[in-house]
Design an enzyme around this catalytic site. Structure first.
Site, PDB file in Angstrom:
ATOM      1  N   PHE A 312       0.827  -1.207   0.000  1.00 38.27           N
ATOM      2  CA  PHE A 312       0.000   0.000   0.000  1.00 38.27           C
ATOM      3  C   PHE A 312       0.852   1.244   0.000  1.00 38.27           C
ATOM      4  CE2 PHE A 312      -2.394  -3.289   2.148  1.00 38.27           C
ATOM      5  CZ  PHE A 312      -3.630  -3.206   1.520  1.00 38.27           C
ATOM      6  N   ASP A 313       0.378   2.217  -0.710  1.00 37.63           N
ATOM      7  CA  ASP A 313       0.931   3.544  -0.585  1.00 37.63           C
ATOM      8  C   ASP A 313       0.236   4.129   0.648  1.00 37.63           C
ATOM      9  OD1 ASP A 313       2.149   5.976  -1.257  1.00 37.63           O
ATOM     10  OD2 ASP A 313       0.272   6.658  -2.158  1.00 37.63           O
ATOM     11  N   LYS A 314       0.907   4.992   1.424  1.00 40.72           N
ATOM     12  CA  LYS A 314       0.247   5.489   2.626  1.00 40.72           C
ATOM     13  C   LYS A 314      -0.688   6.657   2.338  1.00 40.72           C
ATOM     14  CE  LYS A 314       2.087   8.248   5.824  1.00 40.72           C
ATOM     15  NZ  LYS A 314       1.159   9.313   6.203  1.00 40.72           N
ATOM     16  N   LYS A 496      10.207   2.766  -4.338  1.00 41.55           N
ATOM     17  CA  LYS A 496       9.036   1.910  -4.137  1.00 41.55           C
ATOM     18  C   LYS A 496       9.045   0.790  -5.174  1.00 41.55           C
ATOM     19  CE  LYS A 496       6.033   5.585  -2.343  1.00 41.55           C
ATOM     20  NZ  LYS A 496       4.763   6.280  -2.507  1.00 41.55           N
TER      21      LYS A 496
END
Lengths: 623, 76
Positions: A312-314, A496
């Site tokens: 997940f991206d935050k 990422k």
């Protein structure tokens, strides 16, 4: 070729006619009439029913395709020649009747898309200079035209409200059925319903360029984007059908048994195998589409079902992506006083943390504008100072306090430590040399995410990871709150990607969940890119799976749906293969002939379609 | 290839119709990529309007025995 179209249209009548004739023939047989009265109606039935089938076979042959219809036509003609009128009649009838049922049931699996397109209006009431409106085809509306939308109608264009007000149900683009207030300046989307009020909308996107049209196109394409299994079956069927023809020839050459050879032709039809896998995907994709979950085709469905690691991206995904005041500590003053002073100070600064304070003041209706503020100064990297209502006040970090010689009491230090642990950013408020308040500001986690992530685990997710560009302390606090397995902070977008690749190198199947705006490289690298955005163009174009509403419930449903759809596809392939094996055994053992073989075939096609239809209402009905 | 045609057909039921329509449209001179959407019952094709007209293309599909309900042509 008008004749051919006419015959296609008569196919239902032909089907029922042939059924009636078959009934008549058998009635004559049981009534003990001469065999001629049994054979005649059946021969006629075969003759009329074979016509539409033969026409299909012929036009396919003209396009150099050996079709199932060709196999059936040859078999029927063969049976007719050797005088097996009952076999030829029943085979043709079953084939037509099977097609008829197939059409009806397939329509059900496609219904979700049909219901989507049905809500899109075809004309728009365009406002003319003289104040009247003219009904215009939605494709002919120009950008900048003003259209009138009445209560109960669907928006014909994407646009901005330029007059009127009302409530819109935006389920068509967000999958979330909820009335959203619309007034001057708000954006509205084609396909959404104005449930109350009346609007004048200035068109910004029309026709095929609207978000809604893009969604429909995407889903239509998705339903025809084949999974690897489907592509394999298609290729297989391409060679399989001619092969059956060859096998029948070989059988005849070896055994000289004409009846056996034409029976092979009928039994060889690849019916259920060809229809089984696509129909599961169509139903599964349709189920998602109704909930604002767009899965881009069978390949995406397959890959999604295999995912074990969710990355997940935050910001904007796990969290709301906007900072908010999460804690207020007041010392010797009320919280309202502290926040009013803070807002008065921050109103003149452009700092992002200040925005959160002002939002808080706005929602709590604190009248900070009434305070007199003078001598406003911004101290770079520390905060702001000013004279507020005659007192020396400052808002900022600990450096600012130190610069003004203000110290913290042990109680205040404890509060500070606790807030820092939770990942919040801090704003101290000091008035006349005394700390009056401590404000915690943080990017708020979306409500209910922790519980939804738990469900995602139950659905089969093994490893939950968060990658963020944010600082370590904040990241760690969010990860703790949500119970994530792994967290990496202070990353650049390309770092990422490196993490995603690392997981893949470990043999993990990775889904990357992001907002589709700044993490496109990761979305593209992961096995499945899941774009979570509220119906934005970017989100629709990036990502293999698009969640129109940013909800984790949708994510969990999509994951379960993918698994269920792939399982359904497998079931269908197994059913199809089992049927072929059964027919082959039956032929060898001598209890399957042409008519019974055709019956089993058509029945198996219906079985796989019905099996796929279970997916339509998976996870409960949607209105 | 300067235009794109989208034809809406009646419901398609046999996967072999797909190959048939695709082949017939593709073999018409002046036609580029062809895509037949089985479930949506749509034919999408890119074509050069100096070589072939949209009417000819819908005629090709109609000749195979399918009813063309609606034709849309867009500039590429």
């Amino acid at each position: 070729m008008k004749l051919q179209q006419w015959i296609q249209k008569q196919t239902p009548a032909i089907t029922w006619g042939s059924a009636a004739l078959i009934g008549l023939g058998y009635a004559a047989k049981f009534a003990g009439l001469a065999p001629f009265w049994f054979a005649l109606p059946l021969a006629v039935a075969s003759l009329i029913a074979v016509v539409p089938i033969a026409l299909h076979a012929w036009s396919a042959l003209a396009a150099k395709v050996i079709s199932i219809e060709l196999l059936v036509t040859i078999a029927v003609v063969g049976a007719f020649i050797i005088g097996e009128y009952n076999e030829s009649a029943i085979v043709t009838f079953l084939f037509l009747f099977g097609n008829f049922l197939e059409q009806k049931t397939l329509a059900k699996t496609r219904a979700s898309i049909k219901s989507l397109t049905a809500i899109a209006p075809t004309t728009a009431a365009v406002l003319q200079p003289d104040g009247t409106t003219v009904a215009t085809d939605v494709d002919d509306v120009e950008i900048g035209d003003v259209v009138m939308v009445k209560t109960g109608a669907a928006m014909p264009v994407d646009g901005t409200v330029s007059g009127g007000s009302g409530y819109a149900d935006e389920a068509a683009v967000t999958g979330e059925s909820r009335a959203v207030r619309k007034q001057r300046g708000d954006a509205v989307y084609a396909g959404t319903i104005l449930s109350d009020g009346a609007l004048e909308v200035t068109a910004t996107k029309v026709g095929d360029d609207t978000t809604f049209a893009k969604i429909v196109e995407l889903v239509e394409d998705a339903q025809d984007t084949k999974s690897h299994a489907e592509k394999f079956i298609d290729r297989f069927a391409q060679y399989y059908t001619p092969a059956v023809l060859l096998i029948a020839l070989v059988v005849f050459a070896v055994s000289h048994d004409f009846k056996l050879a034409i029976t092979v032709l009928v039994l060889g039809c690849p019916g259920a195998l060809v229809i089984g896998a696509p129909v599961s995907n169509v139903a599964g994709i349709g189920n998602g589409a109704k909930r604002g979950i767009l899965v881009k085709g069978g390949t995406a469905m397959d890959a999604f079902a295999r995912v074990d690691t969710f990355v997940f991206d935050k910001t904007g995904t796990l969290t709301k992506g906007e900072t908010a005041v999460t804690a207020v500590h007041a010392y010797g003053a009320t919280k309202a006083t502290v926040m009013t002073t803070a807002a008065a100070l921050e109103a003149l600064s452009a700092h992002p943390l200040g925005r959160a304070v002002l939002d808080y003041a706005g929602t709590h209706q604190l009248d900070y504008q009434a305070l007199a503020v003078a001598d406003h100064q911004t101290v770079q990297g520390q905060g702001v100072t000013a004279q507020v209502a005659g007192h020396t006040a400052c808002a900022g970090n600990e450096k600012l306090l130190a610069a003004h010689g203000v110290t913290l009491t042990p109680a205040q230090q404890a509060d500070r430590d606790a807030l820092q642990q939770s990942g919040s950013s801090l704003i101290f408020i000091a008035v006349d040399g005394q700390v009056q308040g401590l404000i915690g500001v943080a990017d708020v986690v979306r409500p209910g995410v922790a519980a939804q992530l738990q469900q995602l685990r139950q659905a089969g997710a093994k490893h939950l990871v968060m990658l963020t560009g944010d600082n370590r302390v904040t990241a760690a606090a969010v990860a703790r709150e949500l119970g994530l397995d792994e967290v990496h902070a202070e990353l650049m977008p390309e770092q990422k990607v490196t993490y995603v690749k690392q997981f893949q190198a470990n043999g993990q199947h990775v889904a990357f969940v992001g907002d589709g705006i700044n993490d496109s490289p990761s979305l593209a690298t992961a096995d499945i890119g899941i774009a979570m955005g509220s119906g934005t163009d970017v989100a629709i174009e990036t990502g293999d799976v698009v969640l129109m509403q940013s909800s984790f419930a949708a994510l969990t449903h999509a994951f379960r749906l993918a698994k269920k759809t792939v399982l359904n596809t497998r079931e269908n392939v197994v059913i199809a293969i089992a049927v072929v094996a059964f027919l082959l055994l039956g032929l060898i053992a001598g209890f399957i002939y042409m008519a019974s073989g055709m019956f089993v075939h058509e029945a198996s096609i219906l079985v796989v379609i019905f099996n796929a239809m279970r997916l339509i209402n998976f996870g409960g009905r949607v209105k | 290839m300067n235009k794109k045609i989208i034809m809406q057909l009646d419901e398609l039921t046999c996967p072999s119709c797909l190959t048939k329509i695709e082949g017939a449209v593709k073999n018409t001179p002046g036609v580029g990529t062809v895509k037949v959407l089985f479930n949506a019952g749509k034919v999408k094709a890119e074509f050069d309007d100096s070589q072939v007209s949209a009417d000819t293309l819908s005629g090709v599909v109609a000749k195979l025995g399918y009813t063309v309900q609606q034709v849309k042509v867009k500039d590429l």
